[in-house]
Scaffold this active site. Structure first.
Site, PDB file in Angstrom:
ATOM      1  N   GLU A  96       0.839  -1.192   0.000  1.00  0.00           N
ATOM      2  CA  GLU A  96       0.000   0.000   0.000  1.00  0.00           C
ATOM      3  C   GLU A  96       0.881   1.253   0.000  1.00  0.00           C
ATOM      4  O   GLU A  96       1.764   1.405   0.835  1.00  0.00           O
ATOM      5  CB  GLU A  96      -0.920   0.012   1.222  1.00  0.00           C
ATOM      6  CG  GLU A  96      -1.850  -1.190   1.328  1.00  0.00           C
ATOM      7  CD  GLU A  96      -2.944  -1.182   0.268  1.00  0.00           C
ATOM      8  OE1 GLU A  96      -3.126  -0.141  -0.397  1.00  0.00           O
ATOM      9  OE2 GLU A  96      -3.627  -2.211   0.125  1.00  0.00           O
ATOM     10  N   CYS A 143      -7.521  -1.114   8.682  1.00  0.00           N
ATOM     11  CA  CYS A 143      -6.203  -1.208   8.048  1.00  0.00           C
ATOM     12  C   CYS A 143      -5.729   0.173   7.605  1.00  0.00           C
ATOM     13  O   CYS A 143      -4.628   0.613   7.919  1.00  0.00           O
ATOM     14  CB  CYS A 143      -6.254  -2.156   6.851  1.00  0.00           C
ATOM     15  SG  CYS A 143      -6.419  -3.884   7.304  1.00  0.00           S
ATOM     16  N   HIS A 145      -0.767  -5.914   2.481  1.00  0.00           N
ATOM     17  CA  HIS A 145      -1.921  -6.800   2.515  1.00  0.00           C
ATOM     18  C   HIS A 145      -1.533  -8.157   1.931  1.00  0.00           C
ATOM     19  O   HIS A 145      -0.874  -8.219   0.888  1.00  0.00           O
ATOM     20  CB  HIS A 145      -3.087  -6.222   1.706  1.00  0.00           C
ATOM     21  CG  HIS A 145      -4.013  -5.382   2.504  1.00  0.00           C
ATOM     22  ND1 HIS A 145      -4.335  -4.079   2.185  1.00  0.00           N
ATOM     23  CD2 HIS A 145      -4.723  -5.667   3.634  1.00  0.00           C
ATOM     24  CE1 HIS A 145      -5.184  -3.600   3.075  1.00  0.00           C
ATOM     25  NE2 HIS A 145      -5.437  -4.545   3.967  1.00  0.00           N
TER      26      HIS A 145
END
Length: 223
Positions: A99, A163, A182
């Site tokens: 991410e 998250c 993830h």
């Protein structure tokens, strides 16, 4: 002169959403996933360890907004780490996903305590989005070039739940010295061992990329 030891903190968590985010805290199976893939992957990482001179600290984080707001700053204060990596499992993922950024607003889902911030944001008055200082594209290329049997991809949306909330909180606290990874559910398609090796390679390359960036900054300052 011996180099000072550095700390890397890895937190494990996730989020329960009807769209398929799963939950990671250590209080048992939860949501649609009978096995907590991110926790098991991080346990594999602990077995493998990281390079010499790096201390690895692992924590589980409850799916609770208020706990995240207390715990993340406390971990940074306790360890003064070079890097904090957050790991969560996404039921929608089929690759290991890096991410790039965390988002401040749009948090409407209730946590495990049936709580949601009234402001629906992480930090009131904070920037809308914070990017990690880590060049995730470079990390992705480096890890992919290692020939591991795990696909690694990039994302700019960690999901607007715990998250994403955790990631933004950590990025805000650390001025960008954080990462979020993830992982897919176990067996879809990767084993715990594959995910553990992938996490090890990813964190090692994150450290390499950070050190290279810091060397360039130091060189520029010297001149």
């Amino acid at each position: 002169m011996e180099k000072p030891r550095r700390a890397v903190v890895v937190t494990v968590r996730a989020a329960l959403l009807t769209v398929g985010f799963s939950s990671v805290p250590g209080f048992g199976p939860f949501g649609e996933h009978a096995v907590n893939a991110s926790w098991i992957a991080v346990q594999e990482l602990e077995k493998l360890g990281l390079r010499d001179g790096v201390d690895l600290h692992v924590y589980e984080v409850p799916v609770e907004y208020q706990t995240v707001q207390r715990l993340i700053p406390a971990l940074w204060k306790k360890h003064s780490p070079q890097l904090v990596v957050h790991v969560g499992v996404s039921g929608m993922a089929t690759t290991v996903t890096l991410e790039k950024c965390g988002h401040n607003v749009g948090y409407k889902g209730l946590d495990n305590c049936r709580f949601c911030p009234g402001s629906q944001c992480c930090v009131e008055g904070g920037p809308e989005c914070i990017d990690s200082i880590i060049d995730m594209d470079a990390v992705c290329r480096r890890v992919s070039a290692l020939g591991l049997d795990v696909a690694v991809t990039i994302s700019k949306d960690a999901g607007r739940y715990l998250c994403d909330f955790t990631y933004y909180t950590s990025l805000y606290q650390s001025c960008g010295r954080s990462a979020f990874v993830h992982v897919p559910p176990l067996g879809k398609p990767y084993s715990a061992e594959q995910l553990g090796r992938a996490l090890q390679a990813i964190i090692e390359e994150m450290l390499n990329v950070m050190e290279h960036s810091e060397d360039k900054i130091n060189c520029q300052h010297e001149h």
